[in-house]
Enzyme design. Structure first.
Site, mmCIF file in Angstrom:
data_model
loop_
_atom_site.group_PDB
_atom_site.id
_atom_site.type_symbol
_atom_site.label_atom_id
_atom_site.label_comp_id
_atom_site.label_asym_id
_atom_site.label_seq_id
_atom_site.Cartn_x
_atom_site.Cartn_y
_atom_site.Cartn_z
ATOM 1 N N LYS A 124 0.784 -1.155 0.060
ATOM 2 C CA LYS A 124 -0.186 0.099 -0.037
ATOM 3 C C LYS A 124 0.966 1.385 0.108
ATOM 4 C CE LYS A 124 -4.557 0.486 -0.178
ATOM 5 N NZ LYS A 124 -5.635 -0.292 -0.278
ATOM 6 N N ASP A 164 -6.900 4.095 -4.762
ATOM 7 C CA ASP A 164 -7.408 3.704 -3.551
ATOM 8 C C ASP A 164 -8.137 5.177 -3.341
ATOM 9 O OD1 ASP A 164 -7.519 1.651 -1.019
ATOM 10 O OD2 ASP A 164 -7.442 3.669 -0.099
HETATM 11 O O1 2IT Z 1 -8.003 -1.723 -1.361
HETATM 12 C C1 2IT Z 1 -7.778 -2.201 -2.478
HETATM 13 O O2 2IT Z 1 -7.848 -3.308 -2.704
HETATM 14 C C2 2IT Z 1 -7.364 -1.307 -3.268
HETATM 15 N N1 2IT Z 1 -7.574 -0.233 -3.290
HETATM 16 C C3 2IT Z 1 -7.132 -1.806 -4.760
HETATM 17 C C4 2IT Z 1 -5.885 -2.264 -5.082
HETATM 18 C C5 2IT Z 1 -5.323 -2.852 -6.440
HETATM 19 O O3 2IT Z 1 -4.077 -3.021 -6.482
HETATM 20 O O4 2IT Z 1 -6.026 -2.878 -7.291
#
Ligand code: 2IT
Length: 447
Positions: A124, A164
């Site tokens: 993240k 996100d």
């Molecule tokens: O919380 C999540 O799963 C996302 N923000 C998507 C992450 C992604 O790599 O598509």
């Protein structure tokens, strides 16, 4: 392994990281019994290793606003766990972003990604940059400055960020443009959530919300219920809420509430196509006000300042906004108003007290890492298409998303069915995700 002892150590080491400690506590409580049946996990100290990120990048992001003033923010990328694949997870731009928030999200992402059936590790990232009130030009300059640092940490086989909260198609475009200039790498695979003409998968924007509703259908089916005609209250009005509102309406449910930081809109006759489309306009405006829906559709959407979506009577509650957005008091209000199901779509949207209240009062509950995994799963499908230099049509992506959500539900049932026959979806999702990552770590030795 004793959850209490491990939590005491983490609390002493990271006393201020509230969200991170909350996420770890929930997972450890769920897996303790299963873990203790595996002495080989204990010997390899899997729990002590899995709660720590592999590495954290922190960097300064300096950019110039529309008035010519120099602005400085902090950027982060947390590469949490790569046991089952390259690092994968979104970027969050929000004024409240801290290392604790991104550590909780990276930790959750590791187990969520394991549930998707695809080979993706957890990560993240993001920044304390506040998109509210910013112009498109400011957003572009910030994204470019952010990528000036981030590009060296990521790559199509290494770490693949996505969106996100505060990062959607527009931001991914700006980030991708700058990545290409810096890396001189024209492979489309470094970010997901791209535009349809430059490597983005069809249905990726809708996938988190669509997947959440497919999961909800399986959960209701298992409980002998259906979604048709049910009243749905959802929070937020961003990308996730938009996808959820679209699919819930297509499936015959009636979306009666959306919300924002300013309050709630009660949608008296259920949300319409025009209103769903307007959610996109509201998101793109960077105003962050749900009241705009009531101004645009007078008489159809009634705005109440300071109230949450959970004050509107509903059958099914779908938190789609932010962590800890649904408290124990909110859970009690929902029940008093007739709600009997809550599928968490936001990451850790429900406070621990709310989850315990749902579980102790016969309200169906499933956690975000299972319910919202369709988003990152479709990012995984975007990576596959990019690697093969092809694009699939909507039917193919939707079929695969359906299959993945069904599989996630099956994993929850397999690992979460209790002696009395009811399914504990929190345990099911946590144990299923953990077993996969822990087994991979064990097989790869002490690294
Ligand atoms: O919380 C999540 O799963 C996302 N923000 C998507 C992450 C992604 O790599 O598509």
């Amino acid at each position: 392994m004793k959850t209490e002892a491990i939590m005491a150590k983490l609390q002493a080491k990271y006393p201020l990281e509230k969200e991170y400690l909350q996420a770890v506590q929930e997972v450890l409580e769920s897996i303790e019994d299963v873990y203790n049946q595996h002495p080989e996990f204990e010997a390899a100290k899997i729990v002590e290793r899995i709660v720590e990120p592999d590495r954290i990048f922190t960097f300064r992001v300096t950019w110039i606003d529309d008035r010519g003033e120099v602005q400085t923010n902090t950027g982060y990328r947390i590469q949490f766990n790569s046991a089952i694949g390259p690092y994968k997870g979104g970027l969050r731009f929000h004024k409240a972003v801290t290392p604790s928030m991104l550590k909780f999200l990276g930790f959750e992402q590791t187990f969520k990604n394991a549930l998707t059936t695809l080979p993706m590790g957890g990560a993240k990232g993001g920044s304390d940059f506040d998109p509210v009130g910013k112009s498109d030009a400011e957003i572009m300059r910030f994204c470019q400055a952010f990528m000036l640092e981030l590009w060296q940490c990521i790559g199509p086989d290494q770490d693949i960020p996505a969106g996100d909260v505060g990062v959607g198609g527009r931001e991914i475009g700006f980030l991708y443009g700058m990545y290409k200039k810096l890396a001189r790498e024209y492979n489309t695979g470094v970010l997901t959530g791209k535009g349809g003409t430059w490597g983005g998968s069809i249905l990726r924007p809708e996938a988190t919300g669509f997947g959440a509703l497919y999961f909800t259908q399986h959960l209701l089916d298992k409980a002998g219920k259906t979604i048709e005609g049910k009243k749905v209250a959802l929070s937020g009005f961003g990308n996730v809420a938009w996808g959820a509102a679209t699919k819930a309406t297509q499936l015959g449910a009636k979306v009666v509430a959306i919300s924002g930081p300013d309050g709630v809109c009660h949608i008296l006759d259920g949300i319409t196509k025009e209103m769903i489309d307007y959610m996109l306009v509201m998101r793109a405006s960077n105003r962050n006000k749900v009241e705009d829906m009531a101004v645009k559709f007078p008489g159809k959407a009634v705005f109440t300042p300071g109230k949450k979506a959970w004050s509107i009577p509903c059958d099914i509650a779908l938190p789609c906004a932010f962590q800890n957005e649904l408290s124990e008091d909110d859970a009690k209000e929902l029940k008093a108003n007739g709600c009997w199901c809550c599928c968490e779509v936001s990451n850790m949207g429900c406070q621990p007290g709310a989850i315990h209240f749902f579980q102790n009062n016969g309200i169906l509950f499933a956690p975000g890492k299972a319910v919202n995994a369709g988003g990152v799963a479709t990012s995984g499908l975007e990576m596959t298409q990019n690697a093969e230099h092809i694009s699939w049509d909507a039917q193919e992506v939707d079929d695969k998303l359906h299959f993945i959500m069904k599989s996630i539900h099956e994993q929850c049932v397999k690992f979460g069915t209790q002696p009395d026959g009811h399914v504990d979806y929190v345990k099911g999702a946590n144990i299923a995700g953990f077993m996969k990552v822990a087994t991979a770590m064990l097989e790869q030795g002490i690294v």
